[in-house]
Design an enzyme around this catalytic site. Structure first.
Site, PDB file in Angstrom:
ATOM      1  N   SER A   1     -47.134   8.223 -21.607  1.00 16.65           N
ATOM      2  CA  SER A   1     -48.600   8.111 -21.607  1.00 16.65           C
ATOM      3  C   SER A   1     -49.201   7.658 -22.922  1.00 16.65           C
ATOM      4  CB  SER A   1     -49.228   9.447 -21.200  1.00 16.65           C
ATOM      5  OG  SER A   1     -49.037   9.669 -19.823  1.00 16.65           O
TER       6      SER A   1
ATOM      7  N   TYR B   1     -54.341  16.005 -22.109  1.00 18.72           N
ATOM      8  CA  TYR B   1     -54.602  16.562 -20.779  1.00 18.72           C
ATOM      9  C   TYR B   1     -55.359  17.882 -20.903  1.00 18.72           C
ATOM     10  CZ  TYR B   1     -50.858  13.189 -20.234  1.00 18.72           C
ATOM     11  OH  TYR B   1     -50.095  12.067 -20.319  1.00 18.72           O
TER      12      TYR B   1
ATOM     13  N   LYS C   1     -51.070   4.454 -22.883  1.00 16.53           N
ATOM     14  CA  LYS C   1     -52.442   4.404 -22.366  1.00 16.53           C
ATOM     15  C   LYS C   1     -53.467   4.120 -23.469  1.00 16.53           C
ATOM     16  CE  LYS C   1     -51.110   7.561 -18.665  1.00 16.53           C
ATOM     17  NZ  LYS C   1     -51.141   8.933 -18.143  1.00 16.53           N
TER      18      LYS C   1
ATOM     19  N   TYR D   1     -48.113  -0.382 -14.218  1.00 15.26           N
ATOM     20  CA  TYR D   1     -48.312   0.951 -14.803  1.00 15.26           C
ATOM     21  C   TYR D   1     -46.970   1.621 -15.124  1.00 15.26           C
ATOM     22  CZ  TYR D   1     -49.449   5.919 -15.080  1.00 15.26           C
ATOM     23  OH  TYR D   1     -49.543   7.230 -15.482  1.00 15.26           O
TER      24      TYR D   1
ATOM     25  N   VAL E   1     -45.093  12.399 -21.878  1.00 11.15           N
ATOM     26  CA  VAL E   1     -44.097  13.371 -21.407  1.00 11.15           C
ATOM     27  C   VAL E   1     -42.681  13.036 -21.877  1.00 11.15           C
ATOM     28  CG1 VAL E   1     -45.429  14.164 -19.421  1.00 11.15           C
ATOM     29  CG2 VAL E   1     -43.819  12.248 -19.148  1.00 11.15           C
TER      30      VAL E   1
END
Length: 313
Positions: free
Chosen positions: A68, A247, A71, A195, A265
């Site tokens: 992530s 998160y 992103k 993605y 992760v």
């Protein structure tokens, strides 16, 4: 080398030594089979200052799956393509929910809460796909990574990408659900293909810290002086990293570390001390929120020792 740079190298080495002694290391992500085999003893830390001095310790040259953290870079690209129109399709608020939650989408009619949860990052990927074939869009993302890291050797770990595509049922559900609300423009399998692949980019701590420099220095690369994005946009991306980058553990990270950061992760964290340093840490064991356990502990120690918290020393 100035005194501060020398001091920083000592502190980075000390933190790595302390992390090596830790027994509580979290749990490696097992829902992506390819990540489950990564050894939990790994730890790397790299800090790069404005003069380009690199303080590195541990497994700082070993590539890992950034997941992530990608992103941050896809958000940068999407804002470059459509500007503030992006916020019509994705929000800017902390989610307070797990990174792969579907519940919020139901309440909010398919509009993801922010660009760093999975649903939001899938929308951002859909924006980058506009006018491109999936392979071309992926090429754009990789080229941007090569540019900001000043390293053309960065590549996608195809085994991890394939592993995610085989097992990414929750992300497939999120994408289809958003498609039903008209939030995605492209075929779901095209958007998800890009993605999964950009999440599977492999980088070392050194490469990641190099790539994050433009966020630490108001949108520019401090070693060349070249502008990557505007200072205002860099500030806004940093704000979203601070509030949404971990998160439903984002508040705890802000409380303890006090720096904008984005976790993945794979166990990596990219953090920035604005005007002072670009930082990357990697420790594959995760806490209950899916963030690197020792990564946060190490960054808390670094921020405290250097007086880098944006909230004051």
């Amino acid at each position: 080398m100035n005194h501060d740079a020398s001091n920083l190298k000592t502190i980075v080495r000390e933190i790595a030594d302390e992390m090596a002694e830790r027994v509580d290391r979290g749990e490696v992500a097992s829902y992506i089979p390819e990540l489950a085999g990564v050894h939990n003893r790994r730890f790397g830390l790299v800090v790069i200052d404005e003069a380009g001095n690199v303080a590195a310790a541990g497994d700082s040259e070993m590539p890992f799956s950034i997941q992530s953290i990608s992103k941050v870079f896809t958000l940068t690209l999407a804002l470059g393509l459509v500007g503030d129109k992006l916020w019509e399709r994705v929000g800017r608020e902390p989610s307070g929910s797990p990174f792969n939650s579907i519940v919020q989408l139901e309440y909010e009619r398919g509009k993801p809460r922010n660009p760093f949860i999975n649903a939001g990052a899938i929308v951002v990927t859909d924006v980058i796909l506009s006018g491109h074939q999936p392979r071309e869009a992926l090429g754009e993302i990789l080229r941007f990574m090569h540019f900001v890291a000043d390293d053309p050797s960065i590549k996608i770990d195809e085994a991890v990408a394939a592993s995610e595509q085989r097992t990414g049922f929750r992300n497939i559900a999120l994408a289809n659900y958003m498609k039903s609300f008209g939030v995605l423009d492209h075929p779901v399998n095209h958007t998800l293909g890009v993605y999964f692949h950009h999440c599977a980019i492999a980088m070392s701590c050194r490469q990641l810290a190099m790539a994050g420099r433009y966020l630490a220095w108001s949108g520019r690369n401090p070693s060349t002086g070249h502008s990557v994005i505007s200072a205002e946009r860099a500030r806004r991306i940093n704000a979203i990293m601070l509030t949404c980058g971990h998160y439903d553990g984002s508040g705890e990270f802000a409380f303890r570390v006090g720096l904008p950061g984005k976790s993945g992760v794979g166990g990596g964290v990219l953090a920035v001390a604005p005007g002072k340093a670009s930082i990357a840490v990697w420790s594959p064991g995760l806490d209950v929120h899916g963030n690197s356990l020792l990564g946060r502990v190490a960054l808390e120690s670094l921020s405290k020792r250097m007086g880098w918290s944006i909230f004051g020393v």
